[in-house]
Design a protein around this motif. Structure first.
Motif, PDB file in Angstrom:
ATOM      1  N   CYS A 171      55.019  48.703 -11.750  1.00  0.00           N
ATOM      2  CA  CYS A 171      55.653  48.232 -12.986  1.00  0.00           C
ATOM      3  C   CYS A 171      57.146  48.558 -12.979  1.00  0.00           C
ATOM      4  O   CYS A 171      57.634  49.316 -12.147  1.00  0.00           O
ATOM      5  CB  CYS A 171      54.968  48.843 -14.206  1.00  0.00           C
ATOM      6  SG  CYS A 171      55.488  50.516 -14.625  1.00  0.00           S
ATOM      7  N   CYS A 174      58.403  52.114 -13.009  1.00  0.00           N
ATOM      8  CA  CYS A 174      58.164  52.910 -11.802  1.00  0.00           C
ATOM      9  C   CYS A 174      58.933  52.425 -10.576  1.00  0.00           C
ATOM     10  O   CYS A 174      59.072  53.169  -9.610  1.00  0.00           O
ATOM     11  CB  CYS A 174      56.678  52.850 -11.435  1.00  0.00           C
ATOM     12  SG  CYS A 174      55.610  53.801 -12.517  1.00  0.00           S
ATOM     13  N   CYS A 226      49.408  49.440 -13.381  1.00  0.00           N
ATOM     14  CA  CYS A 226      50.495  49.800 -12.468  1.00  0.00           C
ATOM     15  C   CYS A 226      49.921  50.496 -11.249  1.00  0.00           C
ATOM     16  O   CYS A 226      49.261  51.536 -11.359  1.00  0.00           O
ATOM     17  CB  CYS A 226      51.499  50.703 -13.164  1.00  0.00           C
ATOM     18  SG  CYS A 226      52.752  51.352 -12.043  1.00  0.00           S
ATOM     19  N   THR A 229      50.777  54.346 -10.607  1.00  0.00           N
ATOM     20  CA  THR A 229      50.223  55.410 -11.441  1.00  0.00           C
ATOM     21  C   THR A 229      48.709  55.323 -11.629  1.00  0.00           C
ATOM     22  O   THR A 229      48.115  56.208 -12.243  1.00  0.00           O
ATOM     23  CB  THR A 229      50.875  55.374 -12.850  1.00  0.00           C
ATOM     24  OG1 THR A 229      50.714  54.066 -13.399  1.00  0.00           O
ATOM     25  CG2 THR A 229      52.351  55.718 -12.774  1.00  0.00           C
TER      26      THR A 229
HETATM   27 ZN    ZN Z   1      54.315  52.108 -13.381  1.00  0.00          ZN
END
Ligand code: ZN
Length: 257
Positions: A171, A174, A226, A229
């Protein structure tokens, strides 16, 4: 095998795989083991990858063709002749160098391999045309999503009928990139401009893909997970930060025969 299914219309089966449900060990597996690594070029044992791919094909109900992804904008259309040529190789290898696959052949699965890049699944269930796209930073800027849609309309698809699924990817909070790289990609796709949680320059690749689809009038569902994570997914960036390697998950689609 647990997967993330998506509804692309009647007569179409499509899902995104997770990192578990296969036979690969760490580092091509989640902490719980049983890694479903589908990438052949990440130093995993080839026989294990073949077994993992066979499990995905079984779940999809069709053999799955993968391209040798090269971060470009080329689309490979698998018609009857190309399908026959691909299926004749034992075991079936790469369908060729490309970052998108399109087919109007029922009973042939198409797959896209990712571990942070954006997997996109496309289908016009009425025309009977499906496609997959590997949209990383370079492919997004190069317009590979547009090229795939063009290849589908050339085979009879209509954009107003095309359904898209944008799968799990890193995402924008990140995906940190150098300032110049953010500027370069955002110049091509403004919606990809992002700032990370650390306050540094970032890129939101899923937002960029969604904007490109919307610009063509294509309805899309976004699987908002994501990779960096989410422990159920492979992430190249997370692995690199940890000083190790990782596997590849897939998005797959087929026209039911
Ligand atoms: Zn992320």
């Amino acid at each position: 095998m647990r997967v993330h299914p998506v509804d692309l219309g009647e007569g179409v089966r499509a899902f995104f795989t997770l990192s578990s449900g296969g036979v690969s060990p760490a580092p091509w597996a989640p902490e719980t083991g049983g890694g479903l690594n589908l990438g052949l070029n990440v130093a995993d044992d080839e026989a294990r990858v073949r077994e993992n791919r066979a499990r995905v094909s079984e779940r999809l109900g069709a053999p799955v063709a993968f391209a040798n992804q090269v971060h470009g904008d080329a689309v490979l259309v698998l018609g009857a002749a190309e399908r026959a040529a691909w299926a004749a190789t034992e075991p079936p290898g790469s369908a060729g160098d490309a970052d998108a696959l399109v087919t109007d052949q029922a009973g042939l699965g198409l797959g896209v391999l990712v571990a942070d890049c954006v997997p996109v699944l496309l289908a016009d269930p009425v025309a009977g045309v499906v496609g997959v796209v590997h949209a990383g930073r370079k492919g997004l800027a190069a317009g590979v999503v547009h090229r795939a849609l063009d290849a589908m309309t050339a085979r009879g698809a209509e954009l107003s009928r095309v359904r898209a699924a944008v799968g799990p990817a890193v995402c924008g909070r990140c995906y940190e990139v150098p300032e110049a790289m953010r500027a370069e990609v955002a110049a091509a796709v403004p919606e990809s401009w992002a700032t990370t949680d650390a306050g540094t320059p970032g890129l939101d690749l899923p937002a960029g893909v969604l904007a490109q689809l919307a610009a063509r009038g294509v309805e899309a569902v976004h699987v908002e997970r994501c990779t960096r994570t989410d422990g159920e997914l492979f992430s190249h960036r997370r692995a690199t930060e940890a000083g190790t390697t990782t596997g590849r998950q897939a998005g797959v689609v087929t026209l039911l025969s």
